[in-house]
Design a protein around this motif. Structure first.
Motif, PDB file in Angstrom:
ATOM      1  N   ILE A  32      11.342  -4.960   2.659  1.00  0.00           N
ATOM      2  CA  ILE A  32      12.577  -4.613   3.370  1.00  0.00           C
ATOM      3  C   ILE A  32      12.922  -3.148   3.129  1.00  0.00           C
ATOM      4  O   ILE A  32      13.237  -2.396   4.055  1.00  0.00           O
ATOM      5  CB  ILE A  32      13.738  -5.521   2.919  1.00  0.00           C
ATOM      6  CG1 ILE A  32      13.509  -6.963   3.380  1.00  0.00           C
ATOM      7  CG2 ILE A  32      15.073  -5.000   3.444  1.00  0.00           C
ATOM      8  CD1 ILE A  32      14.447  -7.969   2.742  1.00  0.00           C
ATOM      9  N   ASN A  33      12.854  -2.726   1.874  1.00  0.00           N
ATOM     10  CA  ASN A  33      13.209  -1.356   1.523  1.00  0.00           C
ATOM     11  C   ASN A  33      12.292  -0.343   2.202  1.00  0.00           C
ATOM     12  O   ASN A  33      12.743   0.646   2.780  1.00  0.00           O
ATOM     13  CB  ASN A  33      13.162  -1.186   0.013  1.00  0.00           C
ATOM     14  CG  ASN A  33      13.786   0.120  -0.445  1.00  0.00           C
ATOM     15  OD1 ASN A  33      14.937   0.418  -0.122  1.00  0.00           O
ATOM     16  ND2 ASN A  33      13.034   0.919  -1.176  1.00  0.00           N
ATOM     17  N   VAL A  34      10.996  -0.590   2.147  1.00  0.00           N
ATOM     18  CA  VAL A  34      10.031   0.323   2.753  1.00  0.00           C
ATOM     19  C   VAL A  34      10.189   0.339   4.277  1.00  0.00           C
ATOM     20  O   VAL A  34      10.116   1.400   4.916  1.00  0.00           O
ATOM     21  CB  VAL A  34       8.597  -0.063   2.344  1.00  0.00           C
ATOM     22  CG1 VAL A  34       7.561   0.677   3.180  1.00  0.00           C
ATOM     23  CG2 VAL A  34       8.378   0.227   0.862  1.00  0.00           C
TER      24      VAL A  34
ATOM     25  N   SER B  36       0.838  -1.201   0.000  1.00  0.00           N
ATOM     26  CA  SER B  36       0.000   0.000   0.000  1.00  0.00           C
ATOM     27  C   SER B  36       0.877   1.257   0.000  1.00  0.00           C
ATOM     28  O   SER B  36       1.819   1.360   0.800  1.00  0.00           O
ATOM     29  CB  SER B  36      -0.912   0.016   1.228  1.00  0.00           C
ATOM     30  OG  SER B  36      -1.571   1.264   1.333  1.00  0.00           O
ATOM     31  N   PRO B  37       0.575   2.226  -0.874  1.00  0.00           N
ATOM     32  CA  PRO B  37       1.394   3.448  -0.950  1.00  0.00           C
ATOM     33  C   PRO B  37       1.474   4.227   0.353  1.00  0.00           C
ATOM     34  O   PRO B  37       2.405   5.013   0.548  1.00  0.00           O
ATOM     35  CB  PRO B  37       0.684   4.277  -2.029  1.00  0.00           C
ATOM     36  CG  PRO B  37      -0.066   3.293  -2.854  1.00  0.00           C
ATOM     37  CD  PRO B  37      -0.486   2.215  -1.887  1.00  0.00           C
ATOM     38  N   ARG B  38       0.527   4.015   1.251  1.00  0.00           N
ATOM     39  CA  ARG B  38       0.561   4.802   2.498  1.00  0.00           C
ATOM     40  C   ARG B  38       1.768   4.459   3.359  1.00  0.00           C
ATOM     41  O   ARG B  38       2.173   5.256   4.220  1.00  0.00           O
ATOM     42  CB  ARG B  38      -0.731   4.614   3.284  1.00  0.00           C
ATOM     43  CG  ARG B  38      -0.856   3.354   4.113  1.00  0.00           C
ATOM     44  CD  ARG B  38      -2.122   3.415   4.966  1.00  0.00           C
ATOM     45  NE  ARG B  38      -2.328   2.238   5.789  1.00  0.00           N
ATOM     46  CZ  ARG B  38      -1.806   2.096   7.016  1.00  0.00           C
ATOM     47  NH1 ARG B  38      -1.029   3.045   7.519  1.00  0.00           N
ATOM     48  NH2 ARG B  38      -2.045   1.009   7.722  1.00  0.00           N
ATOM     49  N   PHE B  39       2.402   3.307   3.106  1.00  0.00           N
ATOM     50  CA  PHE B  39       3.561   2.925   3.898  1.00  0.00           C
ATOM     51  C   PHE B  39       4.852   3.567   3.403  1.00  0.00           C
ATOM     52  O   PHE B  39       5.872   3.497   4.088  1.00  0.00           O
ATOM     53  CB  PHE B  39       3.711   1.407   3.931  1.00  0.00           C
ATOM     54  CG  PHE B  39       2.650   0.726   4.749  1.00  0.00           C
ATOM     55  CD1 PHE B  39       2.753   0.649   6.128  1.00  0.00           C
ATOM     56  CD2 PHE B  39       1.521   0.184   4.148  1.00  0.00           C
ATOM     57  CE1 PHE B  39       1.770   0.038   6.891  1.00  0.00           C
ATOM     58  CE2 PHE B  39       0.532  -0.435   4.891  1.00  0.00           C
ATOM     59  CZ  PHE B  39       0.656  -0.501   6.271  1.00  0.00           C
ATOM     60  N   TYR B  40       4.821   4.155   2.195  1.00  0.00           N
ATOM     61  CA  TYR B  40       6.034   4.818   1.702  1.00  0.00           C
ATOM     62  C   TYR B  40       5.756   6.198   1.104  1.00  0.00           C
ATOM     63  O   TYR B  40       6.630   6.794   0.449  1.00  0.00           O
ATOM     64  CB  TYR B  40       6.763   3.936   0.674  1.00  0.00           C
ATOM     65  CG  TYR B  40       5.939   3.508  -0.530  1.00  0.00           C
ATOM     66  CD1 TYR B  40       5.871   4.297  -1.671  1.00  0.00           C
ATOM     67  CD2 TYR B  40       5.242   2.303  -0.526  1.00  0.00           C
ATOM     68  CE1 TYR B  40       5.127   3.898  -2.778  1.00  0.00           C
ATOM     69  CE2 TYR B  40       4.503   1.899  -1.617  1.00  0.00           C
ATOM     70  CZ  TYR B  40       4.451   2.697  -2.740  1.00  0.00           C
ATOM     71  OH  TYR B  40       3.723   2.307  -3.834  1.00  0.00           O
TER      72      TYR B  40
ATOM     73  N   GLY C   7       3.581   7.110  -1.253  1.00  0.00           N
ATOM     74  CA  GLY C   7       3.369   7.116  -2.696  1.00  0.00           C
ATOM     75  C   GLY C   7       1.982   7.587  -3.082  1.00  0.00           C
ATOM     76  O   GLY C   7       1.103   7.765  -2.236  1.00  0.00           O
ATOM     77  N   ALA C   8       1.799   7.773  -4.392  1.00  0.00           N
ATOM     78  CA  ALA C   8       0.498   8.200  -4.912  1.00  0.00           C
ATOM     79  C   ALA C   8      -0.538   7.104  -4.699  1.00  0.00           C
ATOM     80  O   ALA C   8      -0.227   5.911  -4.758  1.00  0.00           O
ATOM     81  CB  ALA C   8       0.615   8.530  -6.398  1.00  0.00           C
ATOM     82  N   ALA C   9      -1.776   7.530  -4.489  1.00  0.00           N
ATOM     83  CA  ALA C   9      -2.853   6.579  -4.190  1.00  0.00           C
ATOM     84  C   ALA C   9      -3.407   5.911  -5.434  1.00  0.00           C
ATOM     85  O   ALA C   9      -4.135   4.932  -5.342  1.00  0.00           O
ATOM     86  CB  ALA C   9      -3.971   7.280  -3.436  1.00  0.00           C
ATOM     87  N   ASP C  10      -3.080   6.409  -6.607  1.00  0.00           N
ATOM     88  CA  ASP C  10      -3.606   5.853  -7.858  1.00  0.00           C
ATOM     89  C   ASP C  10      -2.473   5.795  -8.874  1.00  0.00           C
ATOM     90  O   ASP C  10      -1.830   6.817  -9.150  1.00  0.00           O
ATOM     91  CB  ASP C  10      -4.753   6.734  -8.370  1.00  0.00           C
ATOM     92  CG  ASP C  10      -5.436   6.140  -9.598  1.00  0.00           C
ATOM     93  OD1 ASP C  10      -5.409   4.904  -9.740  1.00  0.00           O
ATOM     94  OD2 ASP C  10      -5.977   6.915 -10.402  1.00  0.00           O
TER      95      ASP C  10
END
Length: 247
Positions: free
Chosen positions: A126-128, A78-82, A84-87
């Motif tokens: 791992i990266n996130v 999910s983008p919310r963990f890094y 990022g854009a939602a779409d």
């Protein structure tokens, strides 16, 4: 109960239930089952856990006695963990419970010095977890996935150049390998402590190592049936390094 001489590996996947995508789930099951068999063949007592199905607290409890961890592939984080854009193009279903639990698992592995291998999504987790972010889509001109192909033909073969000074290059005995990959996302900014040690011909990061911990991530799929013979076994064997050193 395991004996003192047995080594315990937790193979952590996203979920054991995908009623919305039966074909994809069947293919993921093939990949994860092959990883489990390779670990058992290497002498590991394997504990297979689906992060989305149990939640973070149970995931940490169920893997608490593990001597090593393997985080498998699956859906986009999910983008919310890094941030990022939602779409974004080709956005998959998200399993935020799995994201949260696997990120917590990475943090604990680092605190404890537990050997950790991340495959495809596992590398991205791992990266996130370490503060990095993700290229959300590699576009339509990609060597990393057979776009539009049936799921059984989705893997694309390409080379990966390995840093000759890396532990992975030493263990695989090569500075260039052929891999099977099927990803539309990739590592962007590297998380703290991670070093890019493998790149595809187009410059996409295909392997990382942690500078100070026994943590490895590969973006490709050594567990795919089309991967070179022995590649998965060599990566699984790396997880025993700490166990050998302490013996």
């Amino acid at each position: 109960m395991p004996t003192r001489t047995e080594k315990r590996l937790s193979v952590v996947e996203v979920t054991r239930y995908r009623p919305r995508d039966v074909e994809y789930h069947a293919y993921v099951e093939v990949l994860n089952s092959r990883a489990v068999r390779a670990a058992e063949n290497d002498g590991w007592l394997v504990n297979r856990v689906a992060a989305a199905d149990v939640g973070t607290a149970s995931l940490l409890s169920l893997t608490d006695a593990s001597d090593a961890i393997m985080i498998m592939g699956g859906e986009d984080i999910s983008p919310r963990f890094y941030g990022g854009a939602a779409d974004y193009p080709f956005e998959s279903q998200h399993f935020e419970t799995a994201d949260e639990g696997q990120i917590a698992l990475v943090h604990r592995a680092l605190r404890r010095g537990t050997p950790l291998l991340g495959i495809c999504r596992g590398l991205q987790v791992i990266n996130v977890a370490l503060g990095g972010d993700i290229v959300q889509d590699l576009g339509n001109q990609t060597i990393h996935k057979n776009l539009g192909a049936p799921i059984r033909d989705i893997m694309a073969a390409h080379t990966v150049a390995l840093d000759s000074s890396s532990r992975l290059s030493t263990d695989l005995g090569a500075t260039e390998i052929v891999v099977q990959s099927a990803h539309h996302q990739a590592v962007a900014r590297l998380g703290e402590g991670l070093v890019a040690i493998g790149t595809a011909p187009d410059g996409v990061v295909e392997a990382v190592e942690h500078a100070d911990a026994q943590v490895t991530g590969v973006q490709f799929h050594p567990e795919d049936p089309g991967a070179p013979d022995g590649q998965l076994a060599q990566l699984v064997a790396r997880l025993s390094v700490r166990e050998r050193a302490l013996a």
